[in-house]
Design an enzyme around this catalytic site. Structure first.
Site, PDB file in Angstrom:
ATOM      1  N   ASN A 415       0.912  -1.188  -0.014  1.00 36.95           N
ATOM      2  CA  ASN A 415      -0.087  -0.129   0.136  1.00 36.95           C
ATOM      3  C   ASN A 415       0.840   1.267  -0.067  1.00 36.95           C
ATOM      4  OD1 ASN A 415      -2.654   1.278   0.465  1.00 36.95           O
ATOM      5  ND2 ASN A 415      -1.427   2.114   2.114  1.00 36.95           N
ATOM      6  N   GLU A 416       0.695   2.084  -1.005  1.00 40.00           N
ATOM      7  CA  GLU A 416       1.474   3.508  -0.937  1.00 40.00           C
ATOM      8  C   GLU A 416       2.860   3.226  -0.858  1.00 40.00           C
ATOM      9  OE1 GLU A 416      -0.764   6.379   1.311  1.00 40.00           O
ATOM     10  OE2 GLU A 416      -2.435   6.203  -0.254  1.00 40.00           O
ATOM     11  N   ASN A 483      -5.268   5.167  -4.454  1.00 37.57           N
ATOM     12  CA  ASN A 483      -5.817   5.855  -3.355  1.00 37.57           C
ATOM     13  C   ASN A 483      -5.684   7.266  -3.674  1.00 37.57           C
ATOM     14  OD1 ASN A 483      -5.593   3.366  -2.043  1.00 37.57           O
ATOM     15  ND2 ASN A 483      -3.818   3.926  -0.890  1.00 37.57           N
ATOM     16  N   TYR A 489      -6.676  16.249   0.382  1.00 37.62           N
ATOM     17  CA  TYR A 489      -5.210  16.539   0.849  1.00 37.62           C
ATOM     18  C   TYR A 489      -4.892  17.576  -0.218  1.00 37.62           C
ATOM     19  CZ  TYR A 489      -4.902  12.788   3.930  1.00 37.62           C
ATOM     20  OH  TYR A 489      -5.119  11.701   5.083  1.00 37.62           O
ATOM     21  N   TRP A 563     -12.591   4.913   1.782  1.00 41.70           N
ATOM     22  CA  TRP A 563     -11.729   5.118   3.333  1.00 41.70           C
ATOM     23  C   TRP A 563     -12.398   5.844   4.134  1.00 41.70           C
ATOM     24  CZ3 TRP A 563      -7.728   2.063   4.315  1.00 41.70           C
ATOM     25  CH2 TRP A 563      -7.104   2.245   5.500  1.00 41.70           C
ATOM     26  N   LYS A 583     -12.448   9.728   8.891  1.00 40.63           N
ATOM     27  CA  LYS A 583     -12.960   9.508   7.580  1.00 40.63           C
ATOM     28  C   LYS A 583     -14.069   8.551   7.551  1.00 40.63           C
ATOM     29  CE  LYS A 583      -8.875  11.089   5.107  1.00 40.63           C
ATOM     30  NZ  LYS A 583      -7.950  10.748   6.231  1.00 40.63           N
TER      31      LYS A 583
HETATM   32  C1  GCB Z   1      -3.813   6.469   2.612  1.00 40.87           C
HETATM   33  C2  GCB Z   1      -3.481   5.348   3.196  1.00 40.87           C
HETATM   34  C3  GCB Z   1      -4.378   4.907   4.444  1.00 40.87           C
HETATM   35  C4  GCB Z   1      -4.587   6.407   5.158  1.00 40.87           C
HETATM   36  C5  GCB Z   1      -5.323   7.159   4.335  1.00 40.87           C
HETATM   37  C6  GCB Z   1      -5.633   8.578   4.878  1.00 40.87           C
HETATM   38  O1  GCB Z   1      -3.789   6.612   1.513  1.00 40.87           O
HETATM   39  O2  GCB Z   1      -3.340   4.266   2.431  1.00 40.87           O
HETATM   40  O3  GCB Z   1      -3.802   4.112   5.579  1.00 40.87           O
HETATM   41  O4  GCB Z   1      -5.288   6.116   6.299  1.00 40.87           O
HETATM   42  O5  GCB Z   1      -4.686   7.505   3.051  1.00 40.87           O
HETATM   43  O6  GCB Z   1      -6.578   8.531   5.593  1.00 40.87           O
HETATM   44  O7  GCB Z   1      -4.840   9.696   4.562  1.00 40.87           O
END
Ligand code: GCB
Ligand code: CA
Length: 881
Positions: A415-416, A483, A489, A563, A583
């Site tokens: 992941n990322e 993602n 952001y 998410w 979130k």
């Molecule tokens: C992401 C991550 C996740 C974070 C989310 C966030 O991209 O994969 O683990 O919690 O963003 O809320 O920033």
């Protein structure tokens, strides 16, 4: 006799067999002692010196993560006595730990049985030779959540430590299925042939003979249909040598027109595998598994399809904690989450960022929820010895432990992975080796994944940067997960669809899932002009109302996973709710937020959905011009075509619904109002049925001109520097959004708004103090003469604060400075060279209150800067006399 033994279920058998010829299994979650420290003597009969607490499992020692960034990471011990029944003497005894985070070493009677590395997968040990059957055994487990060689090592969630899932004891005769196969029960079921016309089931597995002599066995598989009737049986003889591991593999005869498994029709077939002594027919071991007939494909142009038909993946990502118990959830709690997701209309879950409880997977199969499960390799691949091996082992464990769930369609493993990598290593020569080992690990895991399971797709999740493709990660897995947080952001909401289009143009053959998207929200914050990163409930609504139609309307996107399902623990995060990533579609206690109903309206076609939004905003306020009612918007989420809204029983007319939303302008004038919505449901449950929803709201008018008689009872509280209403949980007072000063009214002069997103000490009203007017010149209230109480709120945030990677550059603009200014109210200096940080420290809430007599029909507060800048975080005015 021990309590766990009393709990054993005695199986009624069709043969008159001695009771010991059975597979017996039970949890041992009770009666544990826990020590929150390392202890060298713990494996031996450790003293009961009072430092050990009584605990039961599931257990975590990290409930501190809800209050401290520095939650405990280190070694702890669990200890328990095991009294094994004498009837187990001569059997094989296994200990299974469903999860101990991040690594566990197991000791029985002072001897080390083994170690398991990985905090999210199960492990099973054969403990027979370590145990006594006629005296108590001591079981001690050392658990460590600080290990740097075990994934995850960097991520936006808390690495809770503890034995936080069930622990089991199993006793079986000497011949049994291979129970120590990577924490699985050693039986693997797949459907090599599957179509509408016919399907077959392949059963693979191993039998272990732990006896010192050979055995002749009979292996039977019974296939049951979804209605529990027997469809087929298969028997074979097995000759097995002493100590041998014997592999079997059987494919059923074709089943005609199998009932296909889909989220809408989760038909499950059952395979019962029974191992018998050939001669005596005594049952030695028995196992049951569900399977389902379904096939699927991911396509770069067509998206996802299930059983040959296009099928949009409507998903959510799920973390597993719950405030205040951390990850020590009972199985019921996992099942509750699955029911809530299903109820919302989801058909897909990204089990993120790590394998989760068996209870969850069982529900995926039974309720009908397609699943992506992954191991937690996040942010960066470290150079730590053993790390790659541990990742590989965790991947194999996850796949073997959950292989038999028909709900699973894809396995993930990174992941990322470039997020922290790129931030930490900006020089080409430093970055290169990190990228090389990242690619090498990805390729290695891809191979392992396909070797373990060629029936599922592989996947990774990337953050919104094309660098993944540039460095070669984009073409390793079958599916690419993105993602994407445009409009959160950074960037604006429409950046979302632009990003997808660009990717699709560049890589039209890459099947894509939007593996994350989401926006934070805090029920204390509401806004009529919601903005990115204000954490208002309304911005979360706005963000998702933009994203969802794009996901639904873009055929080449396989689907999305929001998410996150819950507001989850991320101890390092400092947002409106420090230690929490908010979130969620539901709060930590699983109460739904409004957006839950937006999804429900969009996704449920079988039941009517009607929900008045901003439900948490029960104490509303609004700026009132003269005596006229204040018009405030009320939003309704529904899957019906038309809604009628009422205030105190009076109709405000009907509106057509678009994007499952209708917004009404509603006049507020009284202290209490009842707002209700009605819709006629012709579409879903037959004609003429009326669906209703209603909420009680309190209302406080805030006069735009502060010259009226209302002033006497008014507490004018302004959330300076913010576009949001803020209601304090403690005082219930609502602070109204800030506004620029205009003659005859009130507001700020000069400066700019800032949202600091840092934890504020000394207060439970963090969001109020996080926002401020930076560089403010003055604040004015045009109010009649009289005696007033005036209160200022300050928090100096102008110092660098350790930001987490996940603030994604949001607070990189921190200017470190010392601020000092004088405060002059109507020409009288009330504070000379005032420095909030000197008075109470940086990031601390400070409140200052003054009584002043106003002779000039105006209160003007001037800020005269000595050093740095003047600022103000909140202001409150009350007329005393
Ligand atoms: C992401 C991550 C996740 C974070 C989310 C966030 O991209 O994969 O683990 O919690 O963003 O809320 O920033
Ligand atoms: Ca503020």
């Amino acid at each position: 006799m021990t309590t766990f033994f009393k709990l054993f279920v005695v199986f009624i058998q069709s043969f008159s067999l001695p009771i010991y010829a059975q597979h017996e299994t039970c949890t041992i979650n009770d009666g544990w002692k826990f020590l929150k420290a390392d202890c060298v003597t713990a494996p031996d009969i450790a003293p009961d010196n009072g430092k050990w607490d009584d605990v039961h499992l599931p257990h975590t020692w990290n409930t501190d993560a809800y209050t401290d960034k520095d939650y405990y990471r280190g070694v702890c011990w669990y200890r328990r006595t095991l009294n094994l029944p004498s009837t187990w003497n001569g059997k094989q005894v296994f200990l299974k730990i469903d999860a101990a985070s991040k690594a566990a070493s197991i000791f029985i009677n002072g001897k080390e049985v083994g170690e398991h590395i990985g905090g999210y997968t199960a492990c099973t040990f054969d403990i027979t030779s370590f145990c006594s059957f006629d005296s108590p055994n001591s079981l001690a487990i050392r658990v460590d959540n600080a290990r740097q060689d075990v994934p995850p090592i960097s991520a936006d969630f808390t690495f809770f430590g503890g034995i936080y899932r069930d622990v089991w004891l199993t006793a079986v005769p000497k011949q049994h299925f291979h129970l120590t196969n990577h924490g699985s029960d050693g039986i693997f079921i797949s459907t090599p042939q599957v179509s509408e016309e016919k399907g077959t089931i392949l059963i693979r597995g191993e039998i272990k003979n732990d006896a010192p002599q050979k055995a002749v066995l009979e292996l039977e598989h019974i296939l049951y249909g979804p209605d529990d009737t027997v469809i087929q049986t298969q028997k074979q003889s097995v000759q097995i040598k002493a100590g041998e591991l014997y592999a079997f593999r059987t494919e059923t005869a074709p089943i005609a027109f199998p009932l296909l498994w889909t989220p809408e029709t989760p038909y499950l077939y059952r395979i019962e595998s029974i191992l018998r002594d050939k001669k005596t027919k005594a049952i030695l071991d028995r196992s049951n598994h569900h399977t389902g007939f379904r096939w699927f494909s991911f396509d770069g142009e067509q998206g996802f399809s299930l059983n040959g038909k296009p099928y949009k993946l409507r998903g959510i990502c799920r973390h597993q904690d719950q405030n205040p118990i951390g990850v020590a959830l009972t199985d019921e709690m996992h099942r509750r989450d699955m029911k809530l997701m299903k109820e919302m209309g989801a058909n897909f879950i990204r089990i993120s960022h790590y394998p989760q409880d068996d209870a969850l997977l069982e529900q995926c199969d039974k309720l009908g929820m397609l699943a992506w499960e992954e191991i937690p390799i996040i942010d960066i691949v470290p150079d730590t010895p053993g790390y790659a091996e541990n990742c590989e082992r965790n991947l194999r464990e996850m796949i073997r432990q959950h292989y038999n769930h028909p709900s699973i369609i894809t396995w993930g493993y990174m992941n990322e992975i470039l997020l922290v990598t790129q931030r930490r290593y900006q020089k080409e020569e430093e970055l290169k080796p990190v990228l090389e080992r990242t690619l090498a690990l990805a390729k290695r895991l891809e191979e392992v994944l396909k070797e373990e399971d060629s029936t599922r797709a592989s996947t990774m999740a990337f953050h919104g940067s094309n660098s993944y493709n540039e460095v070669g990660l984009g073409s390793i897995t079958d599916i690419v997960g993105w993602n994407l947080y445009q409009g959160w952001y950074g960037g604006d909401l429409t950046g979302f669809e632009r990003y997808l289009e660009e990717q699709h143009k560049m890589y039209p053959s890459h099947p894509m899932i939007v593996s994350e998207y989401g926006a934070g929200s805090d029920k204390r914050l509401h806004s009529l002009r919601p903005q990115a990163f204000d954490f208002s409930i309304e911005y979360q609504q706005k963000y998702l109302e933009h994203y969802l139609p794009v996901l639904e309307g873009t055929p080449y996107v396989c689907g999305g996973t929001h998410w996150n399902f819950i507001d989850f623990s991320s101890a390092l995060r400092d947002e409106s709710m420090p230690r929490i990533n908010n979130k969620g579609l539901v709060y930590s206690d699983r109460t739904p937020k409004d957006v839950y109903y937006y999804y429900k309206a969009a996704w449920r076609k079988d039941i009517p959905v009607l929900h008045i939004a901003s439900r948490d905003w029960t104490r509303r306020a609004g700026i009132q011009q003269g005596e006229t009612p204040v018009m405030l918007p009320i939003k309704v989420y529904t899957n019906l075509p038309e809604v009628e809204l009422f205030i105190d029983g009076k109709s405000l007319g009907k509106q057509k619904v678009t994007n499952y939303t209708a917004i009404f302008d509603v006049p507020f004038s009284h202290k209490e109002h009842y707002v209700s919505a009605k819709a006629e449901n012709r579409e879903i449950a037959g004609s003429g049925c009326i669906i209703e929803d209603g909420i009680h709201l309190s209302f406080t008018p805030v006069p735009a001109q502060l010259d009226g008689i209302n002033l006497r009872s008014l507490e004018l509280a302004v959330n300076v520097g913010s576009n949001c209403f803020y209601t304090s949980d403690e005082s219930q007072l609502t602070w109204v959004p800030d506004q620029p000063y205009t003659k005859g009214s009130w507001g700020y002069v000069g400066g700019e708004s800032k949202n600091s997103q840092t934890q504020v000490e000394n207060t439970n009203d963090g969001p109020l103090f996080q926002t401020l007017r930076n560089g403010i010149e003055s604040y004015c209230f045009d109010v009649p003469n009289g005696v007033y109480e005036i209160e200022f709120l300050f928090t100096d945030v102008f110092r660098e604060n350790a930001a987490t990677a996940y603030q994604l550059g949001r607070n990189s603009d921190v200017e470190s400075r010392e601020n000092c200014f004088s405060i002059i109210i109507n020409d009288e200096t009330v504070e000379e060279d005032f420095s909030p940080c000197r008075e109470s420290g940086y990031f601390h809430a400070l409140r200052k209150r003054y009584n002043i007599t106003n002779f000039r029909n105006k209160i003007e507060i001037r800020f005269s800067t000595r050093n740095g800048k003047s600022f103000l975080n909140g202001v409150k005015l009350r007329k005393l006399y």
